[in-house]
Motif scaffolding. Structure first.
Motif, PDB file in Angstrom:
ATOM      1  N   PHE A  80      55.409  -7.872  21.127  1.00 55.36           N
ATOM      2  CA  PHE A  80      55.097  -8.285  22.491  1.00 55.36           C
ATOM      3  C   PHE A  80      54.296  -7.227  23.252  1.00 55.36           C
ATOM      4  O   PHE A  80      54.298  -7.222  24.488  1.00 55.36           O
ATOM      5  CB  PHE A  80      56.402  -8.575  23.250  1.00 55.36           C
ATOM      6  CG  PHE A  80      57.173  -9.737  22.695  1.00 55.36           C
ATOM      7  CD1 PHE A  80      56.782 -11.040  22.965  1.00 55.36           C
ATOM      8  CD2 PHE A  80      58.281  -9.525  21.890  1.00 55.36           C
ATOM      9  CE1 PHE A  80      57.492 -12.114  22.454  1.00 55.36           C
ATOM     10  CE2 PHE A  80      58.997 -10.589  21.371  1.00 55.36           C
ATOM     11  CZ  PHE A  80      58.601 -11.886  21.655  1.00 55.36           C
ATOM     12  N   ASN A  93      51.025  -6.891  23.466  1.00 52.56           N
ATOM     13  CA  ASN A  93      49.853  -7.436  24.147  1.00 52.56           C
ATOM     14  C   ASN A  93      50.219  -8.209  25.406  1.00 52.56           C
ATOM     15  O   ASN A  93      49.359  -8.406  26.280  1.00 52.56           O
ATOM     16  CB  ASN A  93      49.066  -8.347  23.198  1.00 52.56           C
ATOM     17  CG  ASN A  93      48.463  -7.579  22.041  1.00 52.56           C
ATOM     18  OD1 ASN A  93      48.096  -6.420  22.182  1.00 52.56           O
ATOM     19  ND2 ASN A  93      48.356  -8.221  20.882  1.00 52.56           N
ATOM     20  N   THR A  94      51.459  -8.666  25.500  1.00 54.57           N
ATOM     21  CA  THR A  94      51.866  -9.442  26.673  1.00 54.57           C
ATOM     22  C   THR A  94      52.363  -8.565  27.816  1.00 54.57           C
ATOM     23  O   THR A  94      52.542  -9.060  28.928  1.00 54.57           O
ATOM     24  CB  THR A  94      52.966 -10.436  26.292  1.00 54.57           C
ATOM     25  OG1 THR A  94      54.110  -9.726  25.780  1.00 54.57           O
ATOM     26  CG2 THR A  94      52.461 -11.407  25.239  1.00 54.57           C
TER      27      THR A  94
END
Length: 230
Positions: A90, A92-93
């Motif tokens: 996660f 990139n989020t």
């Protein structure tokens, strides 16, 4: 044949495949597998009993501290590998720079800690196994597996520490990064405004600049005034 090659190429270009082919993900997965192997080996066959007694003893020189050390370090290392693997998934989020920077600092810290713990664990387990007077039939494979994978865990965590330290150096501190972003936005706005603004090349000025014009009042005839008074 060409269809199969194109299918494999499309599969290799998938984002999930590229994610699992990253060196950091491969190394973290191997570190988790090695930790789980050490933990599972000592839990399943690390405690055996002699023929003359039903009491369970650690196969590593009958030292319960050695088995407890391997089980504890293996379990904690495995759960940490899963935790940071989730952070990698996660990554990139996450939009908060503070959170990313904190994760990088924790990754460097814990990687160095686990490198030291596995180095101590390998030496400790190997020393206790060499000093063992009773070699159990079922526990020998567990002892060898725990020692072997404890040794393999050391280069994995060293490599993870180097990668985390490299990523930490590449990520500037939060105030510095924010000032860089604001400076880049200001420079971009300034450059766009200067390029789009144009000034006229020929500016016309009035010819009689600096000369004031005053209204002319008629001057009466002096002779006329004198005759009227007489």
């Amino acid at each position: 044949m060409r269809k199969a090659v194109s299918t494999l190429q499309d599969f290799s270009d998938h984002d999930m495949v590229q994610f699992f082919l990253r060196p950091q993900i491969i190394t973290r997965t191997l570190a988790g597998v090695f930790s789980l192997t050490v933990f599972a080996s000592l839990v399943n066959e690390g405690y055996q009993n002699l023929v003359t007694s039903s009491e369970l003893h650690c196969v590593l020189n009958e030292n319960d501290a050695a088995c407890c050390y391997g089980i504890t370090v293996g379990a904690l290392s495995f759960f940490q590998s899963l935790l940071f693997l989730g952070f990698d998934i996660f990554d990139n989020t996450v939009t908060s720079y503070k959170f990313k920077y904190a994760i990088l600092v924790l990754d460097v810290t814990f990687s160095i800690i686990w490198t030291g713990l596995w180095s101590v664990g390998f030496c400790f387990l190997a020393h206790q196994w060499n000093r063992s007077t009773h070699h159990y039939l079922l526990g020998a494979s567990a002892a060898r597996a725990s020692i072997t994978f404890a040794f393999f865990s050391i280069p994995c965590w060293v490599y993870l520490a180097c990668l985390a330290l490299k990523n930490l150096w590449a990520e500037p501190p939060i105030p510095y990064k924010r000032s860089l972003d604001e400076g880049s936005v200001a420079l971009t706005t300034l450059s766009s405004s200067t390029t789009t603004t144009s000034f006229p090349s020929n500016v016309g000025y009035p010819e009689n600049v600096g000369t004031a014009s005053y209204p002319s009042t008629p001057v009466p005839n002096r002779l006329t005034l004198m005759n009227s008074d007489a």
